[in-house]
Design a protein around this motif. Structure first.
Motif, PDB file in Angstrom:
ATOM      1  N   SER A 115      11.526  -5.914  -3.169  1.00  0.00           N
ATOM      2  CA  SER A 115      11.679  -5.956  -1.710  1.00  0.00           C
ATOM      3  C   SER A 115      10.452  -5.369  -1.018  1.00  0.00           C
ATOM      4  CB  SER A 115      12.923  -5.180  -1.282  1.00  0.00           C
ATOM      5  OG  SER A 115      14.067  -5.753  -1.843  1.00  0.00           O
ATOM      6  N   ALA A 116       9.962  -4.248  -1.517  1.00  0.00           N
ATOM      7  CA  ALA A 116       8.796  -3.604  -0.915  1.00  0.00           C
ATOM      8  C   ALA A 116       7.561  -4.494  -1.006  1.00  0.00           C
ATOM      9  CB  ALA A 116       8.534  -2.255  -1.576  1.00  0.00           C
ATOM     10  N   VAL A 117       7.375  -5.154  -2.129  1.00  0.00           N
ATOM     11  CA  VAL A 117       6.223  -6.052  -2.282  1.00  0.00           C
ATOM     12  C   VAL A 117       6.327  -7.213  -1.299  1.00  0.00           C
ATOM     13  CG1 VAL A 117       5.136  -7.722  -3.848  1.00  0.00           C
ATOM     14  CG2 VAL A 117       5.683  -5.429  -4.668  1.00  0.00           C
ATOM     15  N   LEU A 118       7.512  -7.825  -1.205  1.00  0.00           N
ATOM     16  CA  LEU A 118       7.681  -8.963  -0.299  1.00  0.00           C
ATOM     17  C   LEU A 118       7.504  -8.559   1.165  1.00  0.00           C
ATOM     18  CD1 LEU A 118      10.662 -10.760  -2.075  1.00  0.00           C
ATOM     19  CD2 LEU A 118       8.243 -11.422  -2.073  1.00  0.00           C
ATOM     20  N   VAL A 119       8.045  -7.418   1.554  1.00  0.00           N
ATOM     21  CA  VAL A 119       7.877  -6.952   2.931  1.00  0.00           C
ATOM     22  C   VAL A 119       6.413  -6.620   3.201  1.00  0.00           C
ATOM     23  CG1 VAL A 119       8.450  -5.090   4.548  1.00  0.00           C
ATOM     24  CG2 VAL A 119      10.251  -6.165   3.200  1.00  0.00           C
ATOM     25  N   SER A 120       5.742  -6.034   2.223  1.00  0.00           N
ATOM     26  CA  SER A 120       4.311  -5.722   2.381  1.00  0.00           C
ATOM     27  C   SER A 120       3.497  -6.991   2.582  1.00  0.00           C
ATOM     28  CB  SER A 120       3.785  -4.970   1.160  1.00  0.00           C
ATOM     29  OG  SER A 120       4.409  -3.729   1.033  1.00  0.00           O
ATOM     30  N   ILE A 121       3.780  -7.999   1.793  1.00  0.00           N
ATOM     31  CA  ILE A 121       3.071  -9.282   1.944  1.00  0.00           C
ATOM     32  C   ILE A 121       3.320  -9.854   3.332  1.00  0.00           C
ATOM     33  CG2 ILE A 121       3.030 -11.691   1.155  1.00  0.00           C
ATOM     34  CD1 ILE A 121       3.564 -10.578  -1.698  1.00  0.00           C
ATOM     35  N   TYR A 122       4.561  -9.797   3.787  1.00  0.00           N
ATOM     36  CA  TYR A 122       4.881 -10.315   5.124  1.00  0.00           C
ATOM     37  C   TYR A 122       4.103  -9.562   6.200  1.00  0.00           C
ATOM     38  CZ  TYR A 122       7.363 -11.487   9.351  1.00  0.00           C
ATOM     39  OH  TYR A 122       7.658 -11.904  10.621  1.00  0.00           O
ATOM     40  N   ILE A 123       4.116  -8.251   6.145  1.00  0.00           N
ATOM     41  CA  ILE A 123       3.422  -7.451   7.153  1.00  0.00           C
ATOM     42  C   ILE A 123       1.919  -7.707   7.109  1.00  0.00           C
ATOM     43  CG2 ILE A 123       2.782  -5.079   7.788  1.00  0.00           C
ATOM     44  CD1 ILE A 123       5.659  -4.261   7.014  1.00  0.00           C
ATOM     45  N   LEU A 124       1.348  -7.757   5.926  1.00  0.00           N
ATOM     46  CA  LEU A 124      -0.096  -7.959   5.809  1.00  0.00           C
ATOM     47  C   LEU A 124      -0.530  -9.347   6.256  1.00  0.00           C
ATOM     48  CD1 LEU A 124      -0.680  -6.080   2.451  1.00  0.00           C
ATOM     49  CD2 LEU A 124      -1.396  -5.352   4.753  1.00  0.00           C
ATOM     50  N   ARG A 125       0.348 -10.328   6.156  1.00  0.00           N
ATOM     51  CA  ARG A 125      -0.011 -11.687   6.586  1.00  0.00           C
ATOM     52  C   ARG A 125       0.089 -11.899   8.094  1.00  0.00           C
ATOM     53  NH1 ARG A 125       2.364 -16.361   3.308  1.00  0.00           N
ATOM     54  NH2 ARG A 125       0.617 -17.371   4.294  1.00  0.00           N
ATOM     55  N   GLN A 126       0.723 -10.960   8.798  1.00  0.00           N
ATOM     56  CA  GLN A 126       0.802 -11.052  10.263  1.00  0.00           C
ATOM     57  C   GLN A 126      -0.569 -10.774  10.867  1.00  0.00           C
ATOM     58  OE1 GLN A 126       3.745 -12.023  11.857  1.00  0.00           O
ATOM     59  NE2 GLN A 126       4.251 -12.357   9.716  1.00  0.00           N
ATOM     60  N   LYS A 127      -0.824 -11.383  12.000  1.00  0.00           N
ATOM     61  CA  LYS A 127      -2.071 -11.110  12.701  1.00  0.00           C
ATOM     62  C   LYS A 127      -2.153  -9.641  13.041  1.00  0.00           C
ATOM     63  CE  LYS A 127      -2.120 -15.541  15.088  1.00  0.00           C
ATOM     64  NZ  LYS A 127      -2.022 -16.165  16.417  1.00  0.00           N
ATOM     65  N   THR A 128      -3.385  -9.128  13.069  1.00  0.00           N
ATOM     66  CA  THR A 128      -3.601  -7.741  13.443  1.00  0.00           C
ATOM     67  C   THR A 128      -4.169  -7.695  14.845  1.00  0.00           C
ATOM     68  OG1 THR A 128      -4.021  -7.135  11.144  1.00  0.00           O
ATOM     69  CG2 THR A 128      -4.757  -5.586  12.833  1.00  0.00           C
ATOM     70  N   LEU A 129      -3.475  -6.973  15.727  1.00  0.00           N
ATOM     71  CA  LEU A 129      -3.961  -6.825  17.102  1.00  0.00           C
ATOM     72  C   LEU A 129      -5.178  -5.906  17.110  1.00  0.00           C
ATOM     73  CD1 LEU A 129      -0.707  -6.339  19.179  1.00  0.00           C
ATOM     74  CD2 LEU A 129      -2.346  -8.165  19.417  1.00  0.00           C
ATOM     75  N   PRO A 130      -6.181  -6.234  17.925  1.00  0.00           N
ATOM     76  CA  PRO A 130      -7.327  -5.326  18.021  1.00  0.00           C
ATOM     77  C   PRO A 130      -6.917  -4.025  18.708  1.00  0.00           C
ATOM     78  CG  PRO A 130      -7.517  -7.126  19.596  1.00  0.00           C
ATOM     79  CD  PRO A 130      -6.316  -7.408  18.731  1.00  0.00           C
ATOM     80  N   ASN A 131      -7.630  -2.974  18.398  1.00  0.00           N
ATOM     81  CA  ASN A 131      -7.343  -1.675  19.040  1.00  0.00           C
ATOM     82  C   ASN A 131      -7.633  -1.758  20.524  1.00  0.00           C
ATOM     83  OD1 ASN A 131      -6.620  -0.519  16.606  1.00  0.00           O
ATOM     84  ND2 ASN A 131      -8.690   0.192  16.182  1.00  0.00           N
ATOM     85  N   PRO A 132      -6.787  -1.118  21.359  1.00  0.00           N
ATOM     86  CA  PRO A 132      -7.008  -1.175  22.805  1.00  0.00           C
ATOM     87  C   PRO A 132      -8.254  -0.390  23.215  1.00  0.00           C
ATOM     88  CG  PRO A 132      -5.089   0.208  22.282  1.00  0.00           C
ATOM     89  CD  PRO A 132      -5.584  -0.373  21.009  1.00  0.00           C
TER      90      PRO A 132
END
Length: 132
Positions: A115-132
């Motif tokens: 579960s942790a690996v799959l959730v990590s993959i999901y989170i890492l594949r999401q776009k990363t917002l630039p820092n404000p």
């Protein structure tokens, strides 16, 4: 945000979703102050519950000046801030590691790690917002 808000036709389902939604909002708000409780997943769950139970509460949550920004960028498909990704992954892996230490059953450890690996993959594949 979804283009169409479709409330459930069943009154009992709407009430159950409202209850879970408000509980999720409460846990999300508590998570702002407690480092071990994640905020964004609870607010996303609340938004998902409200979109099926109450248009008014869904719009209130998404447009809220303090709670809305936690979920609006994700719902709009713009991504997740780098700080939120690091925070979520760090806490998740720390809690999974501690849980694996406490739980001696191989099948439970395997489930938690998978579960942790799959959730990590999901989170890492999401776009990363630039820092404000």
């Amino acid at each position: 945000m979804p283009r169409e808000i479709r409330e459930s036709r069943h009154r009992s389902v709407r009430y159950a979703l409202l209850a879970v939604g408000w509980l999720s909002v409460a846990l999300g708000v508590i998570g702002i102050f407690l480092p071990v409780l994640p905020t964004t997943p609870f607010l996303l769950l609340a938004a998902a519950c409200f979109v099926r139970s109450s248009r008014r509460f869904y719009l209130w949550l998404v447009m809220h000046p303090h709670l809305g920004p936690w979920i609006r960028d994700y719902l709009d498909g713009q991504g997740i801030p780098r700080k939120a990704k690091v925070y979520a992954l760090s806490l998740m892996w720390a809690s999974i590691a501690f849980s694996c230490y406490l739980v001696p059953m191989f099948w439970a450890r395997t489930f938690m790690l998978t579960s942790a690996v799959l959730v990590s993959i999901y989170i890492l594949r999401q776009k990363t917002l630039p820092n404000p």
